[in-house]
Scaffold this motif. Sequence first.
Motif, PDB file in Angstrom:
ATOM      1  N   ARG A 278       0.802  -1.212   0.000  1.00  0.00           N
ATOM      2  CA  ARG A 278       0.000   0.000   0.000  1.00  0.00           C
ATOM      3  C   ARG A 278       0.842   1.274   0.000  1.00  0.00           C
ATOM      4  N   SER A 279       2.062   1.185   0.470  1.00  0.00           N
ATOM      5  CA  SER A 279       2.903   2.370   0.595  1.00  0.00           C
ATOM      6  C   SER A 279       3.350   2.880  -0.773  1.00  0.00           C
ATOM      7  N   ARG A 280       3.444   4.198  -0.899  1.00  0.00           N
ATOM      8  CA  ARG A 280       3.983   4.798  -2.116  1.00  0.00           C
ATOM      9  C   ARG A 280       5.503   4.842  -2.096  1.00  0.00           C
ATOM     10  N   GLN A 281       6.104   4.537  -0.921  1.00  0.00           N
ATOM     11  CA  GLN A 281       7.553   4.430  -0.821  1.00  0.00           C
ATOM     12  C   GLN A 281       7.979   3.012  -1.187  1.00  0.00           C
ATOM     13  N   PHE A 282       9.166   2.894  -1.732  1.00  0.00           N
ATOM     14  CA  PHE A 282       9.634   1.574  -2.115  1.00  0.00           C
ATOM     15  C   PHE A 282       9.838   0.706  -0.881  1.00  0.00           C
ATOM     16  N   GLN A 283       9.475  -0.573  -0.990  1.00  0.00           N
ATOM     17  CA  GLN A 283       9.497  -1.508   0.132  1.00  0.00           C
ATOM     18  C   GLN A 283      10.280  -2.766  -0.256  1.00  0.00           C
ATOM     19  N   ILE A 284      10.552  -3.602   0.751  1.00  0.00           N
ATOM     20  CA  ILE A 284      11.213  -4.880   0.489  1.00  0.00           C
ATOM     21  C   ILE A 284      10.399  -5.693  -0.515  1.00  0.00           C
ATOM     22  N   GLY A 285       9.086  -5.610  -0.404  1.00  0.00           N
ATOM     23  CA  GLY A 285       8.213  -6.333  -1.330  1.00  0.00           C
ATOM     24  C   GLY A 285       8.425  -5.919  -2.777  1.00  0.00           C
ATOM     25  N   ASP A 286       8.709  -4.640  -3.000  1.00  0.00           N
ATOM     26  CA  ASP A 286       8.990  -4.189  -4.368  1.00  0.00           C
ATOM     27  C   ASP A 286      10.225  -4.888  -4.914  1.00  0.00           C
ATOM     28  N   VAL A 287      11.265  -4.994  -4.086  1.00  0.00           N
ATOM     29  CA  VAL A 287      12.494  -5.653  -4.530  1.00  0.00           C
ATOM     30  C   VAL A 287      12.232  -7.127  -4.814  1.00  0.00           C
ATOM     31  N   PHE A 288      11.528  -7.785  -3.884  1.00  0.00           N
ATOM     32  CA  PHE A 288      11.271  -9.217  -4.030  1.00  0.00           C
ATOM     33  C   PHE A 288      10.484  -9.508  -5.303  1.00  0.00           C
ATOM     34  N   TRP A 289       9.353  -8.846  -5.471  1.00  0.00           N
ATOM     35  CA  TRP A 289       8.482  -9.169  -6.597  1.00  0.00           C
ATOM     36  C   TRP A 289       9.066  -8.698  -7.932  1.00  0.00           C
ATOM     37  N   PHE A 290       9.834  -7.610  -7.906  1.00  0.00           N
ATOM     38  CA  PHE A 290      10.487  -7.188  -9.153  1.00  0.00           C
ATOM     39  C   PHE A 290      11.508  -8.223  -9.603  1.00  0.00           C
ATOM     40  N   CYS A 291      12.290  -8.746  -8.655  1.00  0.00           N
ATOM     41  CA  CYS A 291      13.282  -9.767  -9.009  1.00  0.00           C
ATOM     42  C   CYS A 291      12.613 -11.029  -9.532  1.00  0.00           C
ATOM     43  N   ILE A 292      11.545 -11.461  -8.871  1.00  0.00           N
ATOM     44  CA  ILE A 292      10.825 -12.653  -9.334  1.00  0.00           C
ATOM     45  C   ILE A 292      10.242 -12.416 -10.732  1.00  0.00           C
ATOM     46  N   PHE A 293       9.702 -11.227 -10.952  1.00  0.00           N
ATOM     47  CA  PHE A 293       9.161 -10.870 -12.270  1.00  0.00           C
ATOM     48  C   PHE A 293      10.261 -10.924 -13.328  1.00  0.00           C
ATOM     49  N   LEU A 294      11.423 -10.396 -12.998  1.00  0.00           N
ATOM     50  CA  LEU A 294      12.529 -10.378 -13.945  1.00  0.00           C
ATOM     51  C   LEU A 294      13.059 -11.776 -14.221  1.00  0.00           C
ATOM     52  N   TYR A 295      13.244 -12.567 -13.155  1.00  0.00           N
ATOM     53  CA  TYR A 295      13.862 -13.890 -13.290  1.00  0.00           C
ATOM     54  C   TYR A 295      12.941 -14.927 -13.924  1.00  0.00           C
ATOM     55  N   PHE A 296      11.628 -14.846 -13.626  1.00  0.00           N
ATOM     56  CA  PHE A 296      10.731 -15.933 -14.018  1.00  0.00           C
ATOM     57  C   PHE A 296       9.589 -15.513 -14.938  1.00  0.00           C
ATOM     58  N   VAL A 297       9.575 -14.260 -15.373  1.00  0.00           N
ATOM     59  CA  VAL A 297       8.589 -13.836 -16.374  1.00  0.00           C
ATOM     60  C   VAL A 297       9.314 -13.226 -17.580  1.00  0.00           C
ATOM     61  N   ILE A 298      10.011 -12.130 -17.346  1.00  0.00           N
ATOM     62  CA  ILE A 298      10.671 -11.436 -18.450  1.00  0.00           C
ATOM     63  C   ILE A 298      11.777 -12.291 -19.081  1.00  0.00           C
ATOM     64  N   SER A 299      12.655 -12.832 -18.238  1.00  0.00           N
ATOM     65  CA  SER A 299      13.783 -13.594 -18.770  1.00  0.00           C
ATOM     66  C   SER A 299      13.347 -14.818 -19.589  1.00  0.00           C
ATOM     67  N   PRO A 300      12.408 -15.643 -19.112  1.00  0.00           N
ATOM     68  CA  PRO A 300      11.963 -16.766 -19.958  1.00  0.00           C
ATOM     69  C   PRO A 300      11.377 -16.313 -21.286  1.00  0.00           C
ATOM     70  N   LEU A 301      10.590 -15.245 -21.272  1.00  0.00           N
ATOM     71  CA  LEU A 301       9.983 -14.774 -22.509  1.00  0.00           C
ATOM     72  C   LEU A 301      11.041 -14.298 -23.495  1.00  0.00           C
ATOM     73  N   GLN A 302      12.115 -13.714 -22.978  1.00  0.00           N
ATOM     74  CA  GLN A 302      13.143 -13.190 -23.869  1.00  0.00           C
ATOM     75  C   GLN A 302      14.135 -14.255 -24.315  1.00  0.00           C
ATOM     76  N   ARG A 303      14.359 -15.285 -23.488  1.00  0.00           N
ATOM     77  CA  ARG A 303      15.447 -16.231 -23.759  1.00  0.00           C
ATOM     78  C   ARG A 303      14.980 -17.574 -24.307  1.00  0.00           C
ATOM     79  N   MET A 304      13.672 -17.837 -24.263  1.00  0.00           N
ATOM     80  CA  MET A 304      13.178 -19.096 -24.816  1.00  0.00           C
ATOM     81  C   MET A 304      12.918 -18.961 -26.310  1.00  0.00           C
ATOM     82  N   HIS A 305      13.405 -19.928 -27.060  1.00  0.00           N
ATOM     83  CA  HIS A 305      13.203 -19.963 -28.510  1.00  0.00           C
ATOM     84  C   HIS A 305      12.767 -21.380 -28.863  1.00  0.00           C
ATOM     85  N   GLY A 306      11.459 -21.612 -28.856  1.00  0.00           N
ATOM     86  CA  GLY A 306      10.963 -22.961 -29.078  1.00  0.00           C
ATOM     87  C   GLY A 306      11.375 -23.851 -27.923  1.00  0.00           C
TER      88      GLY A 306
END
Length: 419
Positions: free
Chosen positions: A20-48
Amino acid sequence: MVLLTLPMFLMVLAGLFRIRSRQFQIGDVFWFCIFLYFVISPLQRMHGDLIGGATAITAYAYQPEEFATAMLVALLFCLPFLFVSMEAVAARSSSVPSHVSLPVLVITNIAAFALFVVSEGGLERLLSSRLEQDPSQAFIGSMLFLGLQSMTACLVAARFRTSGRLAALMPLLLVIGLLAVSRNPFNAPRFVLLAVWGPVVLGLAGGKVSAASFYAACLLALTIVFPVLNITTRNGFDGLAGVADISVVGNFFDIPSIDVFDTAVHAVRFMSWNDQVWGAKSVAILLFFVPRALWPGKPVVGGLDIGNELFAAGMYGTPNLSLFVGCDLYMDFGFVGVALGGVVVAMVLRWAVKAEWGVFGGMRLSPFVLASSLPILLRGPVGAVLPLFVCQVFWVLVLSLPLRGRVTEAGIDLRGESP
């Protein structure tokens, strides 16, 4: 690929929605890393059926069920984090002085710097690039000295922030200068730089950074800063010649050096022809501080198993690769270990976020340290990257002991309330 990453994407959205906070929180770091590692990276690095590169030379082919199993490991581990709060609470005010003496901090910082230089084999080795450094010259306890140097620098930065006095500027410049010698873009890995300098930056900001600024900084780091550091930290000043070849637009659509999902998929394949190790990887993580010279048969972290295999296959130029902690648990006990381990780690993270220790001048240092180290702890292998983080936490506790005694003598508990 979209179906594979969609459940994790929805989980990330749910996790961010809880903040709920408008200030950056530990949760922002956690979920951003998970988003990067397991959403963005697979979409960019998987080829078939390939992952890890666009050609057969740099990529490895896997079965669909191996991709699905790796994602299920990540989902099971992350699920408990939806049910714990990852918003840090502000330190409650107290009438008791809660500062460590500035001269004591500066003297301690200088001593820690000197000890770190000696433990690293001298200034010449310390200032050389990573590829030029001989690992055998470093002392195993050097992270203890670096942790003390970084935490005292953070406290000096926080003191400058709260005092606003010009007299505090010179000590600040001194400790920043010494830290720049110890860990800089030409001699240290990127995530180590983040772990060391993150608390100092947050100390200067008073821990108050808007969520919008945090995500803008993340985008800048991923597309410009980290690609530059990937060159300079390995090659030193000679690496500056390759900076002009970095494509910011290209990095936006293909973020480099994010191999967390790659190694997770290979961990699944690795376990398809190996038996579970029943806690050996967890032991390697928890007993990271035990030297192998004293325990020759000490288990190795899962990242070395996977890294050595991929290195031998020619996929990577080094066996020093990442490995998500959920994969260590999968190698230990299968899906049951992943699910139970996720619950335990989520509870530990909640305790760390809410803990009342490490309050200096109205600022809580524990979230600074945790936010700065969480990206590399999630990237892993956690057993190999824990030493600096643990040493930083240790020194926060040690430096806060005199303050805790002062609070006790005044009859006030650590939250600033009368008992």
